[in-house]
Design a protein around this motif. Structure first.
Motif, mmCIF file in Angstrom:
data_model
loop_
_atom_site.group_PDB
_atom_site.id
_atom_site.type_symbol
_atom_site.label_atom_id
_atom_site.label_comp_id
_atom_site.label_asym_id
_atom_site.label_seq_id
_atom_site.Cartn_x
_atom_site.Cartn_y
_atom_site.Cartn_z
ATOM 1 N N SER A 152 66.255 86.167 -28.910
ATOM 2 C CA SER A 152 65.842 86.730 -28.588
ATOM 3 C C SER A 152 65.503 85.156 -27.206
ATOM 4 C CB SER A 152 64.421 87.347 -27.117
ATOM 5 O OG SER A 152 63.531 86.904 -28.722
ATOM 6 N N LYS B 237 69.049 83.395 -26.616
ATOM 7 C CA LYS B 237 70.004 84.959 -26.088
ATOM 8 C C LYS B 237 69.547 84.380 -24.818
ATOM 9 C CE LYS B 237 71.912 87.842 -28.820
ATOM 10 N NZ LYS B 237 71.434 89.559 -29.445
ATOM 11 N N SER B 238 68.345 84.236 -23.583
ATOM 12 C CA SER B 238 67.956 84.550 -22.889
ATOM 13 C C SER B 238 67.876 83.591 -21.809
ATOM 14 C CB SER B 238 66.042 84.870 -23.210
ATOM 15 O OG SER B 238 65.553 83.856 -23.910
ATOM 16 N N GLU C 171 61.463 93.521 -34.185
ATOM 17 C CA GLU C 171 60.724 94.281 -33.484
ATOM 18 C C GLU C 171 59.342 95.201 -34.080
ATOM 19 O OE1 GLU C 171 63.561 96.981 -32.118
ATOM 20 O OE2 GLU C 171 64.742 95.409 -31.953
ATOM 21 N N GLY D 279 60.484 90.131 -26.376
ATOM 22 C CA GLY D 279 60.306 90.658 -25.943
ATOM 23 C C GLY D 279 58.523 90.834 -25.919
ATOM 24 N N PRO E 49 57.007 89.437 -30.311
ATOM 25 C CA PRO E 49 56.950 88.432 -29.889
ATOM 26 C C PRO E 49 55.461 88.287 -29.229
ATOM 27 C CG PRO E 49 59.319 88.316 -29.869
ATOM 28 C CD PRO E 49 58.839 89.820 -29.906
ATOM 29 N N THR F 143 60.840 88.666 -21.942
ATOM 30 C CA THR F 143 62.369 88.315 -21.832
ATOM 31 C C THR F 143 63.080 89.526 -21.453
ATOM 32 O OG1 THR F 143 62.656 88.662 -24.707
ATOM 33 C CG2 THR F 143 63.117 86.045 -22.886
ATOM 34 N N THR G 163 56.797 95.458 -21.576
ATOM 35 C CA THR G 163 55.441 95.518 -22.375
ATOM 36 C C THR G 163 54.111 95.004 -21.779
ATOM 37 O OG1 THR G 163 55.363 93.591 -23.332
ATOM 38 C CG2 THR G 163 56.408 95.472 -24.563
ATOM 39 N N SER H 70 47.431 93.625 -28.651
ATOM 40 C CA SER H 70 47.901 92.692 -29.037
ATOM 41 C C SER H 70 47.815 94.276 -30.154
ATOM 42 C CB SER H 70 47.597 91.767 -29.983
ATOM 43 O OG SER H 70 48.317 91.407 -31.336
ATOM 44 N N LYS I 77 50.462 101.976 -37.255
ATOM 45 C CA LYS I 77 50.727 101.086 -35.238
ATOM 46 C C LYS I 77 49.697 101.446 -35.117
ATOM 47 C CE LYS I 77 54.360 100.125 -32.198
ATOM 48 N NZ LYS I 77 54.376 98.641 -31.794
ATOM 49 N N TYR J 16 66.248 85.874 -17.392
ATOM 50 C CA TYR J 16 65.711 85.467 -19.231
ATOM 51 C C TYR J 16 66.615 87.055 -19.659
ATOM 52 C CZ TYR J 16 63.729 81.369 -18.174
ATOM 53 O OH TYR J 16 63.137 79.966 -17.915
ATOM 54 N N SER K 115 70.875 88.889 -20.307
ATOM 55 C CA SER K 115 71.384 89.442 -21.599
ATOM 56 C C SER K 115 70.919 90.552 -22.226
ATOM 57 C CB SER K 115 71.238 88.274 -22.093
ATOM 58 O OG SER K 115 69.768 87.593 -22.350
ATOM 59 N N VAL L 106 68.080 98.631 -24.227
ATOM 60 C CA VAL L 106 67.050 97.815 -24.773
ATOM 61 C C VAL L 106 66.062 98.018 -23.396
ATOM 62 C CG1 VAL L 106 64.872 95.834 -25.158
ATOM 63 C CG2 VAL L 106 66.790 96.901 -26.590
ATOM 64 N N HIS M 28 53.125 102.798 -18.659
ATOM 65 C CA HIS M 28 51.829 102.001 -18.655
ATOM 66 C C HIS M 28 51.773 102.076 -16.993
ATOM 67 C CE1 HIS M 28 53.513 98.530 -21.469
ATOM 68 N NE2 HIS M 28 52.917 99.747 -22.265
ATOM 69 N N TYR N 138 53.509 105.841 -31.113
ATOM 70 C CA TYR N 138 53.374 104.923 -32.981
ATOM 71 C C TYR N 138 53.651 105.235 -34.137
ATOM 72 C CZ TYR N 138 50.834 101.878 -29.320
ATOM 73 O OH TYR N 138 50.336 101.450 -28.822
#
Ligand code: NAP
Ligand code: FE
Length: 364
Positions: A37, A40-41, A66, A93, A96, A133, A137, A145, A155, A174, A177, A182, A193, A262
């Motif tokens: 990412s 590419k971004s 991911e 995304g 990271p 990117t 989220t 986190s 998860k 950014y 791409s 996605v 959200h 999850y």
């Protein structure tokens, strides 16, 4: 009460606007990112010359996959400490960005894998600059986190004010791409959200106009973006909606809408946004009777009624069907009902009601 300690830079050229603030964050950055990412971004191509010009050294940790797990966080912590970094720049995304937050806490407090979720051990953190990117989220403006425990395959997220990014640099360029898939999945995460900002029993009416605007931006720009991935105004609109979604859940937290997805990610590898999307209809129908005034106010603002909105959702390929025959559903249900998202859900379903919702995605 509203609280957001992140300085936000938005729009084309946001990185250059943030330059003097970046240089105040530290002397050596750990760049936390995924496999592709940052390249590419186009972020890395703009960031590296800026760091050089500002005399900021860096070390790249590009091992975040991911849905990051605790092992990845420990590897990032080791690299941060071994290379003498003093702040983090997260690029990518939510994966990271979330890994970076946990690396910051783990490195600052010398936490092991088993200690990360213990809030009594979190005393300090290293500063984080977040450059998203994807437009899903809103992690660039949240204190959360979300990580997977590789041993238990569970998860789960945690929140700490210590890991709000200091700077969020949000630039739709950014995101051009991103693949169509996605783009769709992450927009569905942002939509979840925003809706959860209204669903949650911690809802803040002050945020409702912003939430309605975010949902309106997604309704108008998502179809456009899927047809024309390079459409910059559409990307910027989705980036903004995603940011508003992050601001919403930073105040309200997520609900059953997230908790139910999850296990589909850990068991079937369903991308996070898709895992939310496949239950958007069912959750809205479950909650609707309890939050009628809030929902009708929202639908008035976006100029649709609930059924029109649900029909609009049906126009996207977001229905993942899975084979649940080998799954111990009792364990899933217990896990979902004990997650931290449940208590703030406006309706807490019984185990049988939850089983029915889960089974609505059974294949065949
Ligand atoms: P992601 O897992 O970060 O990335 C998905 C894929 O998109 C990866 O393959 C990534 O590539 C690729 N990608 C990212 N940016 C790209 C770009 N500009 N161009 C091309 N490819 C790009 O996806 P995400 O949906 O943004 O994040 C999901 C995670 O965030 C989940 O773990 C979820 O639980 C969490 N989350 C956190 C919050 C919060 O508040 N903290 C809220 C919701 C969700 P590479 O891996 O090769 O780099
Ligand atoms: Fe999410």
């Amino acid at each position: 009460m509203l609280y957001l300690p992140t300085r936000i830079f938005m729009g084309s050229g946001a990185l250059s606007q943030a330059r003097s603030y970046i240089s105040k964050q530290g002397k050596k950055a750990l760049i936390v990112t995924g496999k592709s990412s940052a390249h590419k971004s186009g972020v890395l191509a703009e960031l590296l010359p800026l760091l050089k010009a500002e005399g900021i050294a860096h070390s790249v940790f590009n091992k975040v996959r991911e849905n990051p797990d605790l092992g990845c966080v420990m590897a990032g912590k080791d690299q941060f400490l071994c290379t003498g970094c003093d702040f983090i720049i997260a690029i990518g995304g939510g994966s990271p960005l979330d890994a970076a937050k946990a690396i910051s806490l783990a490195a600052a407090n010398m936490l092991s894998e088993d200690q990360l979720y213990d809030e009594t051990l979190r005393k300090k953190s290293f500063r984080i600059v977040a450059i998203p990117t994807t437009h899903g989220t809103g992690s660039e403006v949240t204190q959360y986190s979300v990580l997977t425990n590789t041993k238990t395959k569970i998860k789960a997220g945690f929140g700490s004010d210590l890991i709000f990014p200091r700077l969020a640099i949000v630039d739709g360029r950014y995101m051009t791409s991103l693949s169509i898939t996605v783009s769709l999945n992450t927009s569905m995460d942002a939509l979840s959200h925003l809706l959860e900002g209204i669903y949650s029993t911690n809802r803040q009416p002050l945020l409702f106009p912003m939430i309605a605007r975010g949902i309106g931006l997604i309704i108008k720009n998502l179809p456009l973006c899927l047809k024309e991935p390079d459409n910059l105004p559409a990307r910027e609109a989705l980036a903004q909606a995603s940011l508003w979604g992050g601001v919403a859940i930073a105040h309200t937290s997520t609900t059953l809408q997230h908790a139910i997805g999850y296990p589909f990610t850990t068991e079937f590898g369903a991308p996070h946004g898709l895992a939310n999307a496949m239950f958007l209809k069912q959750i809205m129908r479950l909650y609707a009777p309890k939050i009628k005034p809030e929902l009708s106010q929202l639908f008035d603002k976006i100029g649709m009624d609930q059924e029109e909105f649900l029909a609009w959702l049906d126009s996207f390929p977001i229905q993942l069907k899975v084979d649940l025959s080998g799954i111990k559903l009792d364990e899933w249900i217990a896990q979902i009902l004990s997650s931290r998202n449940i208590q703030i859900s406006p309706v807490i379903p019984t185990a049988d009601e939850l089983r029915e919702i889960i089974k609505s995605v059974q294949k065949g």
